[in-house]
Motif scaffolding. Structure first.
Motif, PDB file in Angstrom:
ATOM      1  N   LEU A  29       5.329  36.732 -27.693  1.00 16.70           N
ATOM      2  CA  LEU A  29       4.208  35.842 -27.395  1.00 16.70           C
ATOM      3  C   LEU A  29       3.956  34.844 -28.519  1.00 16.70           C
ATOM      4  O   LEU A  29       4.101  35.158 -29.703  1.00 16.70           O
ATOM      5  CB  LEU A  29       2.938  36.654 -27.127  1.00 16.70           C
ATOM      6  CG  LEU A  29       3.009  37.598 -25.926  1.00 16.70           C
ATOM      7  CD1 LEU A  29       1.725  38.421 -25.820  1.00 16.70           C
ATOM      8  CD2 LEU A  29       3.276  36.835 -24.640  1.00 16.70           C
ATOM      9  N   CYS A  30       3.557  33.639 -28.130  1.00 19.17           N
ATOM     10  CA  CYS A  30       3.283  32.562 -29.081  1.00 19.17           C
ATOM     11  C   CYS A  30       2.091  32.928 -29.974  1.00 19.17           C
ATOM     12  O   CYS A  30       0.998  33.214 -29.470  1.00 19.17           O
ATOM     13  CB  CYS A  30       3.006  31.273 -28.313  1.00 19.17           C
ATOM     14  SG  CYS A  30       2.487  29.899 -29.377  1.00 19.17           S
ATOM     15  N   ALA A  31       2.299  32.902 -31.280  1.00 19.50           N
ATOM     16  CA  ALA A  31       1.252  33.263 -32.241  1.00 19.50           C
ATOM     17  C   ALA A  31       0.064  32.297 -32.181  1.00 19.50           C
ATOM     18  O   ALA A  31      -1.086  32.721 -32.255  1.00 19.50           O
ATOM     19  CB  ALA A  31       1.827  33.298 -33.656  1.00 19.50           C
ATOM     20  N   HIS A  32       0.335  30.997 -32.040  1.00 19.56           N
ATOM     21  CA  HIS A  32      -0.758  30.018 -32.008  1.00 19.56           C
ATOM     22  C   HIS A  32      -1.574  30.160 -30.726  1.00 19.56           C
ATOM     23  O   HIS A  32      -2.807  30.052 -30.763  1.00 19.56           O
ATOM     24  CB  HIS A  32      -0.221  28.595 -32.140  1.00 19.56           C
ATOM     25  CG  HIS A  32       0.266  28.269 -33.517  1.00 19.56           C
ATOM     26  ND1 HIS A  32       0.679  27.008 -33.878  1.00 19.56           N
ATOM     27  CD2 HIS A  32       0.412  29.028 -34.634  1.00 19.56           C
ATOM     28  CE1 HIS A  32       1.041  27.004 -35.147  1.00 19.56           C
ATOM     29  NE2 HIS A  32       0.896  28.222 -35.628  1.00 19.56           N
ATOM     30  N   LEU A  38      -4.837  32.914 -25.563  1.00 22.24           N
ATOM     31  CA  LEU A  38      -3.882  32.653 -24.481  1.00 22.24           C
ATOM     32  C   LEU A  38      -2.649  33.517 -24.652  1.00 22.24           C
ATOM     33  O   LEU A  38      -2.257  33.839 -25.771  1.00 22.24           O
ATOM     34  CB  LEU A  38      -3.467  31.173 -24.473  1.00 22.24           C
ATOM     35  CG  LEU A  38      -4.592  30.155 -24.374  1.00 22.24           C
ATOM     36  CD1 LEU A  38      -4.045  28.751 -24.584  1.00 22.24           C
ATOM     37  CD2 LEU A  38      -5.288  30.275 -23.028  1.00 22.24           C
ATOM     38  N   ARG A  39      -2.027  33.883 -23.550  1.00 23.25           N
ATOM     39  CA  ARG A  39      -0.788  34.659 -23.592  1.00 23.25           C
ATOM     40  C   ARG A  39       0.325  33.789 -23.030  1.00 23.25           C
ATOM     41  O   ARG A  39       0.458  33.658 -21.823  1.00 23.25           O
ATOM     42  CB  ARG A  39      -0.916  35.944 -22.784  1.00 23.25           C
ATOM     43  CG  ARG A  39      -1.907  36.931 -23.405  1.00 23.25           C
ATOM     44  CD  ARG A  39      -2.112  38.161 -22.552  1.00 23.25           C
ATOM     45  NE  ARG A  39      -0.883  38.854 -22.253  1.00 23.25           N
ATOM     46  CZ  ARG A  39      -0.289  39.777 -23.021  1.00 23.25           C
ATOM     47  NH1 ARG A  39      -0.862  40.117 -24.151  1.00 23.25           N
ATOM     48  NH2 ARG A  39       0.817  40.358 -22.654  1.00 23.25           N
ATOM     49  N   ARG A  40       1.081  33.155 -23.918  1.00 25.27           N
ATOM     50  CA  ARG A  40       2.182  32.288 -23.513  1.00 25.27           C
ATOM     51  C   ARG A  40       3.458  32.772 -24.197  1.00 25.27           C
ATOM     52  O   ARG A  40       3.432  33.129 -25.377  1.00 25.27           O
ATOM     53  CB  ARG A  40       1.893  30.843 -23.907  1.00 25.27           C
ATOM     54  CG  ARG A  40       2.966  29.870 -23.412  1.00 25.27           C
ATOM     55  CD  ARG A  40       2.654  28.439 -23.764  1.00 25.27           C
ATOM     56  NE  ARG A  40       1.556  27.953 -22.956  1.00 25.27           N
ATOM     57  CZ  ARG A  40       0.817  26.890 -23.280  1.00 25.27           C
ATOM     58  NH1 ARG A  40       1.042  26.246 -24.403  1.00 25.27           N
ATOM     59  NH2 ARG A  40      -0.149  26.490 -22.491  1.00 25.27           N
ATOM     60  N   ALA A  41       4.539  32.757 -23.457  1.00 23.14           N
ATOM     61  CA  ALA A  41       5.821  33.215 -23.994  1.00 23.14           C
ATOM     62  C   ALA A  41       6.276  32.330 -25.150  1.00 23.14           C
ATOM     63  O   ALA A  41       6.196  31.098 -25.078  1.00 23.14           O
ATOM     64  CB  ALA A  41       6.880  33.219 -22.897  1.00 23.14           C
ATOM     65  N   TRP A  64       8.718  33.794 -40.636  1.00 19.34           N
ATOM     66  CA  TRP A  64       8.957  33.405 -39.241  1.00 19.34           C
ATOM     67  C   TRP A  64       7.735  33.710 -38.398  1.00 19.34           C
ATOM     68  O   TRP A  64       7.013  34.680 -38.653  1.00 19.34           O
ATOM     69  CB  TRP A  64      10.139  34.158 -38.648  1.00 19.34           C
ATOM     70  CG  TRP A  64      11.433  34.013 -39.360  1.00 19.34           C
ATOM     71  CD1 TRP A  64      11.760  33.125 -40.350  1.00 19.34           C
ATOM     72  CD2 TRP A  64      12.607  34.812 -39.156  1.00 19.34           C
ATOM     73  NE1 TRP A  64      13.065  33.328 -40.764  1.00 19.34           N
ATOM     74  CE2 TRP A  64      13.601  34.356 -40.043  1.00 19.34           C
ATOM     75  CE3 TRP A  64      12.902  35.875 -38.305  1.00 19.34           C
ATOM     76  CZ2 TRP A  64      14.874  34.916 -40.096  1.00 19.34           C
ATOM     77  CZ3 TRP A  64      14.169  36.439 -38.360  1.00 19.34           C
ATOM     78  CH2 TRP A  64      15.149  35.958 -39.244  1.00 19.34           C
ATOM     79  N   GLN A  65       7.527  32.892 -37.374  1.00 19.16           N
ATOM     80  CA  GLN A  65       6.502  33.183 -36.377  1.00 19.16           C
ATOM     81  C   GLN A  65       7.018  32.743 -35.011  1.00 19.16           C
ATOM     82  O   GLN A  65       7.763  31.771 -34.914  1.00 19.16           O
ATOM     83  CB  GLN A  65       5.182  32.486 -36.711  1.00 19.16           C
ATOM     84  CG  GLN A  65       5.224  30.970 -36.660  1.00 19.16           C
ATOM     85  CD  GLN A  65       3.902  30.349 -37.029  1.00 19.16           C
ATOM     86  OE1 GLN A  65       2.859  30.989 -36.963  1.00 19.16           O
ATOM     87  NE2 GLN A  65       3.931  29.085 -37.435  1.00 19.16           N
ATOM     88  N   PRO A  66       6.626  33.471 -33.969  1.00 24.38           N
ATOM     89  CA  PRO A  66       7.036  33.097 -32.622  1.00 24.38           C
ATOM     90  C   PRO A  66       6.097  32.026 -32.064  1.00 24.38           C
ATOM     91  O   PRO A  66       4.871  32.165 -32.141  1.00 24.38           O
ATOM     92  CB  PRO A  66       6.888  34.411 -31.844  1.00 24.38           C
ATOM     93  CG  PRO A  66       5.767  35.126 -32.542  1.00 24.38           C
ATOM     94  CD  PRO A  66       5.873  34.728 -33.992  1.00 24.38           C
ATOM     95  N   LEU A  67       6.666  30.930 -31.568  1.00 23.59           N
ATOM     96  CA  LEU A  67       5.857  29.871 -30.982  1.00 23.59           C
ATOM     97  C   LEU A  67       6.438  29.432 -29.638  1.00 23.59           C
ATOM     98  O   LEU A  67       7.653  29.524 -29.427  1.00 23.59           O
ATOM     99  CB  LEU A  67       5.800  28.639 -31.896  1.00 23.59           C
ATOM    100  CG  LEU A  67       5.129  28.786 -33.261  1.00 23.59           C
ATOM    101  CD1 LEU A  67       5.172  27.456 -34.007  1.00 23.59           C
ATOM    102  CD2 LEU A  67       3.698  29.277 -33.129  1.00 23.59           C
TER     103      LEU A  67
END
Length: 86
Positions: A29-32, A38-41, A64-67
């Motif tokens: 899930l996107c960290a921002h 919000l829950r966005r892939a 690293w962060q998932p965005l």
């Protein structure tokens, strides 16, 4: 000014593609977006602090962060571009 080096020259090799894919599988899930409720892939492994060619910073999973792509594009156009100008 010299043109920007290729993706490969900046470290985005097949090894990075594998590491990024594994990171996104573990952090889907996107960290921002999550910060905004919000829950966005997530589709991009972002370097929190721009690595500027530093391999230690590039390969440090703590950096690293998932965005999702929209969040990554926004960060790249604002935070990263401002840091590049400094």
């Amino acid at each position: 000014a010299d043109p920007r080096p290729s993706r490969h020259a900046r470290g985005y090799t097949n090894a990075w593609a594998v590491a990024s894919r594994e990171f996104l599988q573990a952090n889907p899930l996107c960290a921002h977006c999550l910060e905004r409720g919000l829950r966005r892939a997530a589709t991009v492994t972002d370097h929190i602090r721009a690595h500027r060619g530093d391999p230690d910073l590039f390969w440090n999973p703590g950096n690293w962060q998932p965005l999702c792509k929209p969040c990554h594009d926004r960060k790249t156009a604002t935070v990263d571009r401002t840091a590049r100008a400094l």
